[in-house]
Design an enzyme around this catalytic site. Structure first.
Site, PDB file in Angstrom:
ATOM      1  N   GLY A  54      52.846  60.151  12.997  1.00 19.69           N
ATOM      2  CA  GLY A  54      53.569  59.229  13.864  1.00 19.69           C
ATOM      3  C   GLY A  54      52.751  58.108  14.468  1.00 19.69           C
ATOM      4  N   ASP A  55      51.404  58.229  14.452  1.00 17.32           N
ATOM      5  CA  ASP A  55      50.550  57.178  15.010  1.00 17.32           C
ATOM      6  C   ASP A  55      49.229  57.177  14.257  1.00 17.32           C
ATOM      7  OD1 ASP A  55      49.632  55.134  16.623  1.00 17.32           O
ATOM      8  OD2 ASP A  55      49.169  56.419  18.338  1.00 17.32           O
ATOM      9  N   LEU A  56      49.309  57.042  12.938  1.00 17.47           N
ATOM     10  CA  LEU A  56      48.168  57.301  12.067  1.00 17.47           C
ATOM     11  C   LEU A  56      47.298  56.064  11.875  1.00 17.47           C
ATOM     12  CD1 LEU A  56      46.853  59.599  10.472  1.00 17.47           C
ATOM     13  CD2 LEU A  56      48.119  58.814   8.459  1.00 17.47           C
ATOM     14  N   ASN A  91      42.731  58.183  14.820  1.00 20.49           N
ATOM     15  CA  ASN A  91      43.485  59.424  15.024  1.00 20.49           C
ATOM     16  C   ASN A  91      43.296  60.442  13.902  1.00 20.49           C
ATOM     17  OD1 ASN A  91      44.390  58.792  17.531  1.00 20.49           O
ATOM     18  ND2 ASN A  91      46.449  58.172  16.903  1.00 20.49           N
TER      19      ASN A  91
END
Length: 285
Positions: A192-194, A198
């Site tokens: 979701g927030d790659l 991360n």
């Protein structure tokens, strides 16, 4: 801090012998804790929403962990004490990735994306950065992506006078375009927030995902975000697409999925991202 460390020692049943500040907490303070037999990573934050953010992070990590496809740090504690909230997880010793590490990472991310369910969304809302991210269940991807992702960020940008109302596409126009360009989509479990900050490659070569904004959506969302700021080598994409082939509308999908993250950055950090947002809006609407 001493009160938090004493509480952690009590919950773990393990004495914390030392601690020191480290980088990696992003918006939180971060510490490396040495226990009697292992090391832990501690994030501490004093904002009113911090505990809910940490709970959401825990839920995302646990959802990924449960698939058995790609590693995440195991979460041990989420709690609040003395006006501060904190999250305790395993510490991952990391190193610079090589070609074989990126290939393994690509394969394992594809395996995560093969974990599906019948609808888009997630069991609870969470956060993208420090902004709320709604995850109401939806059977149709175009509807979900407009109502739960793009429309709320566009409204926020208008409310903050970062965008003008005349720059905002209508729901009808957006849904028609999304349906055409996204096609049939299966709900895949996403990080979701790659972005490049991360993930970690552990000292033994194991890829780890961290700081997720997890939900079930189109697998290309993670790929689009990974291409926005760099940090992923070509072997990562080669290995990934050996398992999940490139879609027909790859370029358009990447643009429209990056639009979400650019809007988030616009709303978080201001006008430096405006030209990138308006370029995509003008190109497609």
């Amino acid at each position: 801090m001493e009160e938090i460390l004493a509480h952690i020692s009590h919950v773990l049943g393990e004495k914390i012998t030392s601690h020191r500040p480290v980088s990696g907490g992003d918006i939180s303070s971060a510490y490396l804790l040495q226990g009697s037999g292992r090391r832990y990573f501690l994030k501490v934050h004093g904002s009113p929403s911090a505990k809910q953010m940490f709970i959401a992070e825990q839920q995302g990590l646990q959802a990924i962990e449960a698939t058995g496809t790609i590693a995440v740090p195991h979460v041990h504690i989420v709690d609040s004490l003395g006006g501060k909230s904190f999250l305790l997880m395993d510490f991952v010793e990391s190193r610079r990735p090589g070609e074989s590490d990126f290939r393994r990472f690509g394969r394992e991310l594809a395996q995560l994306h093969q974990c599906t369910r019948s609808c888009f969304g997630f069991g609870s809302d969470n956060f993208i950065g420090s902004l709320p991210q709604s995850n109401h269940s939806c059977d149709n991807w175009a509807d979900f992506y407009w109502k739960e992702r793009i429309a709320p960020q566009l409204k926020m940008a208008c409310d903050r006078r970062l965008l003008q109302h005349g720059e905002i596409p209508s729901s009808e126009m957006a849904l028609e375009l999304f349906s055409e360009l996204f096609g049939e989509v299966k709900p895949s479990l996403l990080h979701g927030d790659l972005w490049g900050g991360n993930y970690l490659i552990a000292a033994d070569g194991t890829p780890y995902l961290i700081d997720p904004a997890t939900y079930y959506g189109h697998s290309m969302v993670d790929i689009a975000m990974s291409r926005l700021f760099g940090g992923f080598a070509t072997p990562f994409y080669d290995a990934y697409h050996e398992i999940i082939p490139l879609p027909e509308n790859e370029r358009s999908q990447i643009d429209l999925y990056q639009l979400y993250y650019l809007l988030v950055h616009l709303n978080l950090f201001g006008g430096g991202y405006l030209s990138s947002v308006t370029a995509i809006l003008r190109r497609y609407f």
